[in-house]
Design a protein around this motif. Sequence first.
Motif, PDB file in Angstrom:
ATOM      1  N   LYS A 138       0.848  -1.192   0.000  1.00  0.00           N
ATOM      2  CA  LYS A 138       0.000   0.000   0.000  1.00  0.00           C
ATOM      3  C   LYS A 138       0.883   1.240   0.000  1.00  0.00           C
ATOM      4  O   LYS A 138       2.005   1.227   0.501  1.00  0.00           O
ATOM      5  CB  LYS A 138      -0.886   0.042   1.251  1.00  0.00           C
ATOM      6  N   ASP A 140       1.841   4.859   1.496  1.00  0.00           N
ATOM      7  CA  ASP A 140       1.783   5.380   2.858  1.00  0.00           C
ATOM      8  C   ASP A 140       0.523   6.213   3.063  1.00  0.00           C
ATOM      9  O   ASP A 140       0.221   7.119   2.276  1.00  0.00           O
ATOM     10  CB  ASP A 140       3.019   6.239   3.156  1.00  0.00           C
ATOM     11  N   GLY A 141      -0.207   5.875   4.126  1.00  0.00           N
ATOM     12  CA  GLY A 141      -1.393   6.634   4.486  1.00  0.00           C
ATOM     13  C   GLY A 141      -2.622   6.309   3.680  1.00  0.00           C
ATOM     14  O   GLY A 141      -3.663   6.966   3.843  1.00  0.00           O
ATOM     15  N   GLU A 142      -2.546   5.326   2.789  1.00  0.00           N
ATOM     16  CA  GLU A 142      -3.703   4.954   1.970  1.00  0.00           C
ATOM     17  C   GLU A 142      -4.161   3.547   2.317  1.00  0.00           C
ATOM     18  O   GLU A 142      -3.382   2.692   2.718  1.00  0.00           O
ATOM     19  CB  GLU A 142      -3.358   5.048   0.481  1.00  0.00           C
ATOM     20  N   SER A 143      -5.465   3.331   2.159  1.00  0.00           N
ATOM     21  CA  SER A 143      -6.040   2.024   2.470  1.00  0.00           C
ATOM     22  C   SER A 143      -6.098   1.114   1.252  1.00  0.00           C
ATOM     23  O   SER A 143      -6.169  -0.107   1.377  1.00  0.00           O
ATOM     24  CB  SER A 143      -7.454   2.199   3.049  1.00  0.00           C
ATOM     25  N   GLU A 144      -6.049   1.704   0.069  1.00  0.00           N
ATOM     26  CA  GLU A 144      -6.147   0.912  -1.160  1.00  0.00           C
ATOM     27  C   GLU A 144      -4.792   0.286  -1.489  1.00  0.00           C
ATOM     28  O   GLU A 144      -3.741   0.913  -1.341  1.00  0.00           O
ATOM     29  CB  GLU A 144      -6.608   1.804  -2.310  1.00  0.00           C
ATOM     30  N   TYR A 145      -4.847  -0.948  -1.976  1.00  0.00           N
ATOM     31  CA  TYR A 145      -3.622  -1.668  -2.322  1.00  0.00           C
ATOM     32  C   TYR A 145      -3.056  -1.176  -3.652  1.00  0.00           C
ATOM     33  O   TYR A 145      -3.786  -1.034  -4.639  1.00  0.00           O
ATOM     34  CB  TYR A 145      -3.882  -3.168  -2.424  1.00  0.00           C
TER      35      TYR A 145
END
Length: 385
Positions: A138, A140-145
């Motif tokens: 992922k 940094d700071g994101e939830s999406e792969y």
Amino acid sequence: MDTEKSSSSSFEDLTNAEDTKDIRKVAAEEAASGDGAAPAAGLDEDKRAAQEDAEEQAEIEDEWDVDRRPLRGELVTLNFTGKLDNGKVVEEEKNFQCHVGDYEVVQGLDMVVPMMQVGEVAQVSVDPRFGYGSIGLKKDGESEYLVPPDSHLTYEIELLDIKYEDFADLKSFEILRKYGTRKKERANFFYKRLEFTTAIHLYRRALDFLDNRDGDPESEFDKEDLELSNSDTQALLEDRLIVYNNLAMTQIKIAAFDAALQSVEHVLRCQPNNSKALYRKGRILEGKADTQGAIKLLQKVATLEPDNRAVQSDLARLFIKARREEHNEKEMYQKMLGQAKKMEQKTATRQKQPLVDNSKLKLLGYLMGSILIGVAGVAIYRYKY
């Protein structure tokens, strides 16, 4: 760091490169002066032979540079692009520099680079276990792969350059800090992925660079340290202590408490009140079953950071653990004392038992003797009469 030059090359002991340059220069000057089509025609036999040897050596060196492959620890420059099976580009780097074998690219590429030659372009199919595995990747700071778990990747990679770095290349503050910081950040990446063994390797590699000692065996005695300014030396030291702190935490994660204790002591020798180092040493002592020692260290940390709730929570947990250990210890001693008393009673009983047995034997002996005397008296009386 791996600073020894590879012994695999068979051309290390050839004529000095500076001599080669001088001979080439002479040949070029004579060619420019127009003394004939053959630049070596005016030279004597020795010079002509030296020139021919130099040209032959140059050809060999050029061929060696092209054909040779990078060795572990060497600096390589790469272009590469990584794609998912659906064609989506997830990684793209131009003129990317890394050290072979230091996990600065996915493992699949790290395994392939030592088999490539300069200028070669290869397409590499990378299995998930040699890519980003079941964790994926992922931003940094994101939830999406960016790279979903268990994704297969295909890379196109080009090897642009190989550089063997000797001690002279590493006597610069900028280079040392650049390499050390890069290894530390990559180690942090693997720590977050819970790949602690890889993180430990990279933290140790960072320590190799974040040092003002060059390690050059040819350095004069008492002159092993690099000539750095006070501010540069201080900057390297601070970075080095951060790495030691991170290394200690990673070693705690794999229960390598003795190694972690050595790492954290490096920090405390320079900064006795470093709260992170004190806290981690407390964790180490707890792991080594020294609860009271851990409590003392966390109390010191709580004094340094009174608003740190995590430290207060751990301290309360350790107090409860200490009371439980004290209670268990008392029970153990009571059981030991109880068993000791029982053993004493049994011993005393055994000592008294032979006395009782002896009195019975004596009584029985008296009875048997009386009976025998009576029988003998009856027999004698009958015999006489």
